[in-house]
Design an enzyme around this catalytic site. Structure first.
Site: not given
Ligand SMILES: Cc1cc2nc3c(=O)[nH]c(=O)nc-3n(C[C@H](O)[C@H](O)[C@H](O)COP(=O)(O)OP(=O)(O)OC[C@H]3O[C@@H](n4cnc5c(N)ncnc54)[C@H](O)[C@@H]3O)c2cc1C
Length: 386
Positions: A125-126, A128, A160, A243, A365-367
């Site tokens: 999945q692409g 992020s 991933s 998903e 994320s869970n948030e």
């Molecule tokens: C093990 C793992 C596997 C993954 N695999 C894939 C994959 O295969 N393909 C892919 O595309 N992506 C993948 N991801 C990426 C994942 O989907 C992103 O990490 C995720 O969507 C969070 O984005 P970010 O890391 O940019 O964090 P950010 O968006 O920068 O967020 C940082 C923190 O702020 C919180 N936050 C942000 N906005 C809000 C809001 N409006 N309200 C409350 N809290 C908020 C978030 O919950 C988080 O705790 C993977 C991530 C992990 C850890």
């Protein structure tokens, strides 16, 4: 909701149990990110496929058995109960393929779906990007349409299984003037194309497979667009709901983790506090199992309530809490790494714990799930945005 399994469902379960007992791998396979491990996983996938067990819920025309949501739950429960290997092509099976089924043309279905079941194509999945994780609408990777081709430039991160994937379903911005959810397109990219660079990324628990993926002038046929050009947000929403949406045996895995915790709690001369905690966690696992069954009921009856965010958030949170408690109970012993062969990276409790921390972030994320539940499902006031 009737929780009694019918005689047909019980027969289906027994058939699976017999087949898994006879054909399931006898020991743990090596890591799929090593050459011997990859072949072992492939052999298991081929055995599943030849017996019709690769994706029983997929329609029979594309290699499944067309079973319903309850049979799928039974399959997932038994797969987890037998502690069978993680599926090599899980993103293709769980969300990539079903998204093509939901939005693709007949030509696209026949072109893409068989390769997922045979593992000829391994999907990733692409979505992020650096600067566009939770805020998926901030995607900056561009897709410039030039005749029959789309020229893709940009970068994806946190991919991933990126180091073994051959095929990515991605969101790209096809309208340079657009902002937010508009102007995005959902497209399937062959990662073996010139201009694709895959760089491995390390993770805290030591498991390989993660990658960042760079695109420079990558030519992708416009025929690989799923849905309409510019309507990628709508297509991606299907993929994200799939998903997050179903429990896929996580309640069974939680029960197993709980049994391990109970064993370790007893073996280490448990304190009153840890026995109390075990009881609390058991109650959470039972509640989650009910949510998994309620979600299956909703899917089986045509998806009334949407449990996707609840399943994603609770599932990852409870499993992590069980592992966290196990770390506490085991103390220094939790640091011991089991030796599972030369190519395994790092197993044991600490690895489970770190994996769980990642699970609270991936798939949204869970948030963010809490925001979706509060704002879209409970109708609470929207979070103030700056
Ligand atoms: C093990 C793992 C596997 C993954 N695999 C894939 C994959 O295969 N393909 C892919 O595309 N992506 C993948 N991801 C990426 C994942 O989907 C992103 O990490 C995720 O969507 C969070 O984005 P970010 O890391 O940019 O964090 P950010 O968006 O920068 O967020 C940082 C923190 O702020 C919180 N936050 C942000 N906005 C809000 C809001 N409006 N309200 C409350 N809290 C908020 C978030 O919950 C988080 O705790 C993977 C991530 C992990 C850890």
């Amino acid at each position: 909701m009737d929780l009694t399994f019918t005689p047909e469902q019980q027969t289906f379960r027994r058939e699976l149990q017999e087949w898994f007992t006879e054909h399931g791998p006898k020991g743990r396979l090596d890591s799929p990110y090593s050459e011997p491990g990859y072949s072992q996983h492939l052999e298991w996938e081929h055995a599943l496929h030849e017996a019709g067990w690769a994706a029983p819920s997929w329609p029979s025309e594309v290699g499944g058995q067309g079973v319903d949501a309850w049979a799928e739950l039974i399959y997932d429960e038994e797969y987890a109960r037998f502690r069978l290997p993680e599926r090599l092509n899980k993103m293709g099976l769980i969300h990539g393929g079903p998204t093509v089924m939901a939005h693709g043309t007949e030509q696209q279905k026949s072109e893409w779906l068989p390769g997922i079941l045979t593992c000829e194509d391994i999907w990733c999945q692409g979505f992020s990007e650096p600067g566009a994780g939770s805020d998926l609408a901030a995607v900056r990777t561009t897709g410039r349409i030039k005749g029959d081709a789309m020229i893709v430039d940009g970068q994806k991160i946190w991919t991933s299984q990126g180091i073994i994937a051959t095929t990515m379903f991605a969101l790209v911005r096809t309208d340079p003037e657009s902002r937010g959810h508009r102007g995005l397109t959902f497209v399937i990219i062959d990662l073996r194309s010139p201009g694709v660079e895959i760089r491995p990324l390390g993770q805290l628990h030591g498991n390989p497979g993660f990658a960042e993926v760079f695109f420079s002038g990558v030519e992708v046929p416009v025929a690989n667009v799923i849905g309409e050009v510019g309507d990628g947000w709508h297509v991606a929403s299907t993929s994200l709901a799939l998903e997050r949406g179903t429990a896929r045996g996580s309640h069974t895995r939680m029960e197993q983790a709980l049994v391990d915790l109970a064993r370790d709690t007893a073996a280490t001369g448990a304190s009153g506090a840890s026995v109390r905690r075990l009881g609390e966690l058991a109650a959470w696992v039972a509640a989650y199992e009910q949510a998994a069954y309620a979600s299956t009921h909703e899917i089986a009856t045509g998806r009334g309530k949407d449990y996707a965010s609840v399943i994603k958030m609770l599932g990852t949170q409870i499993l992590t809490a069980v592992h966290e408690e196990n770390l506490e109970v085991l103390g220094a012993d939790a640091e011991v790494m089991a030796d599972h062969g030369p190519n395994a990276e790092m197993y044991g409790m600490r690895r489970n714990y770190w994996h769980g921390r990642g699970a609270e972030i991936y798939a949204g994320s869970n948030e963010i799930q809490r925001n979706i539940i509060a704002e879209r499902q409970l109708g609470l006031p929207k979070e103030p945005r700056g």
